[in-house]
Design a protein around this motif. Structure first.
Motif, PDB file in Angstrom:
ATOM      1  N   UNK A 111     -46.206  17.901 -57.983  1.00 31.34           N
ATOM      2  CA  UNK A 111     -46.459  16.470 -57.612  1.00 31.34           C
ATOM      3  C   UNK A 111     -47.033  15.516 -59.024  1.00 31.34           C
ATOM      4  N   UNK A 112     -48.062  16.319 -59.697  1.00 31.61           N
ATOM      5  CA  UNK A 112     -48.706  15.853 -60.751  1.00 31.61           C
ATOM      6  C   UNK A 112     -47.839  15.895 -61.888  1.00 31.61           C
ATOM      7  N   UNK A 113     -47.214  16.935 -62.198  1.00 30.24           N
ATOM      8  CA  UNK A 113     -46.044  17.174 -63.314  1.00 30.24           C
ATOM      9  C   UNK A 113     -45.073  15.741 -63.215  1.00 30.24           C
ATOM     10  N   UNK A 114     -44.700  15.752 -62.126  1.00 27.10           N
ATOM     11  CA  UNK A 114     -43.398  14.596 -61.860  1.00 27.10           C
ATOM     12  C   UNK A 114     -44.105  13.235 -62.037  1.00 27.10           C
ATOM     13  N   UNK A 115     -45.069  12.957 -60.887  1.00 24.81           N
ATOM     14  CA  UNK A 115     -45.291  11.427 -60.956  1.00 24.81           C
ATOM     15  C   UNK A 115     -46.560  11.093 -61.878  1.00 24.81           C
ATOM     16  N   UNK A 116     -47.435  12.025 -62.362  1.00 27.66           N
ATOM     17  CA  UNK A 116     -48.394  11.706 -63.391  1.00 27.66           C
ATOM     18  C   UNK A 116     -47.863  11.781 -64.855  1.00 27.66           C
ATOM     19  N   UNK A 117     -47.472  13.220 -65.036  1.00 29.80           N
ATOM     20  CA  UNK A 117     -46.965  13.253 -66.316  1.00 29.80           C
ATOM     21  C   UNK A 117     -45.603  13.020 -66.598  1.00 29.80           C
ATOM     22  N   UNK A 179     -37.225  12.164 -53.927  1.00 34.02           N
ATOM     23  CA  UNK A 179     -36.312  11.904 -52.634  1.00 34.02           C
ATOM     24  C   UNK A 179     -36.637  12.945 -51.594  1.00 34.02           C
ATOM     25  N   UNK A 180     -37.061  13.958 -51.769  1.00 30.12           N
ATOM     26  CA  UNK A 180     -37.521  14.770 -50.679  1.00 30.12           C
ATOM     27  C   UNK A 180     -38.964  14.340 -49.853  1.00 30.12           C
ATOM     28  N   UNK A 181     -39.691  13.925 -50.931  1.00 30.86           N
ATOM     29  CA  UNK A 181     -41.048  13.416 -50.408  1.00 30.86           C
ATOM     30  C   UNK A 181     -40.834  12.199 -49.706  1.00 30.86           C
ATOM     31  N   UNK A 182     -40.023  11.422 -50.102  1.00 36.68           N
ATOM     32  CA  UNK A 182     -39.842  10.089 -49.403  1.00 36.68           C
ATOM     33  C   UNK A 182     -39.037  10.271 -48.396  1.00 36.68           C
ATOM     34  N   UNK A 183     -38.165  11.261 -48.214  1.00 34.87           N
ATOM     35  CA  UNK A 183     -37.721  11.525 -46.755  1.00 34.87           C
ATOM     36  C   UNK A 183     -38.450  12.329 -45.873  1.00 34.87           C
TER      37      UNK A 183
END
Length: 190
Positions: A111-117, A179-183
């Motif tokens: 989550x950190x690597x994708x959304x923050x970094x 997409x998976x997190x949103x679903x």
């Protein structure tokens, strides 16, 4: 690296005082890929903690209630990014296995690597016999992209010849993660 908190864990940089906890699981690594990190004594553990404290891609996994370090994660270190891609990995003290800590920590890291970094793609190498890490990758939504046959050797046979292991590569793209997190969770973050 910023500190990341989950329900039960704190992911943070290594710091003075972590040597005994690190030594607890690196004096006899269970995964062959960590055999080169085997620590002989507490002095080696203290030196390793100092080294890891300087590596922004290395995080200690600490229990929120006690502060005890029960493992570590890596990913997104300086100079590691290539085309928005980084490798990840984890090492958990076997005494804390089977309680969901590895998933909780790895999920927070991704989550950190994708959304923050802002990484575009994250991948992990897993030895063929390391089924717990394979299951973890799959639970994280990573796909198995291939198997490297006799890819690397971490051990030798009684005659000193390398024993080569098959290694699998798992990966997930940022868009797949989001997409998976949103679903799963609606517009809220994973």
């Amino acid at each position: 690296m910023q500190i990341i908190e989950t329900e039960r864990l704190i992911l943070r940089p290594f710091r003075e005082g972590d040597a005994a906890d690190l030594f607890a699981y690196l004096r006899a690594p269970t995964a062959t890929c960590f055999l080169s990190l085997k620590l002989a004594d507490l002095a080696e553990a203290e030196a390793e903690v100092k080294k890891r404290a300087l590596d922004e891609g290395c995080m200690a996994i600490g229990l929120k209630q006690t502060g005890q370090v029960i493992g570590d994660l890596f990913g997104g270190g300086a100079g590691e990014e290539e085309d928005g891609t980084t490798s990840v990995g984890w090492n958990l003290n076997p005494q804390f296995g089977g309680q969901g800590y590895a998933f909780e920590a790895a999920k927070a890291l991704l989550e950190h690597l994708f959304r923050v970094k802002g990484y575009r793609r994250v991948y992990a190498y897993v030895e063929e016999h390391n089924t717990p890490s394979q299951r973890l990758c799959e639970k994280l939504g990573m796909r198995r992209e291939g198997v490297f046959v006799e890819f690397i050797s971490f051990t030798r046979d009684e005659d000193g010849n390398p024993i080569y292991e098959n290694t699998m590569q798992y990966a997930i793209l940022r868009r797949e993660w989001i997409s998976a997190a949103t679903a799963k969770f609606g517009n809220h973050r994973a």
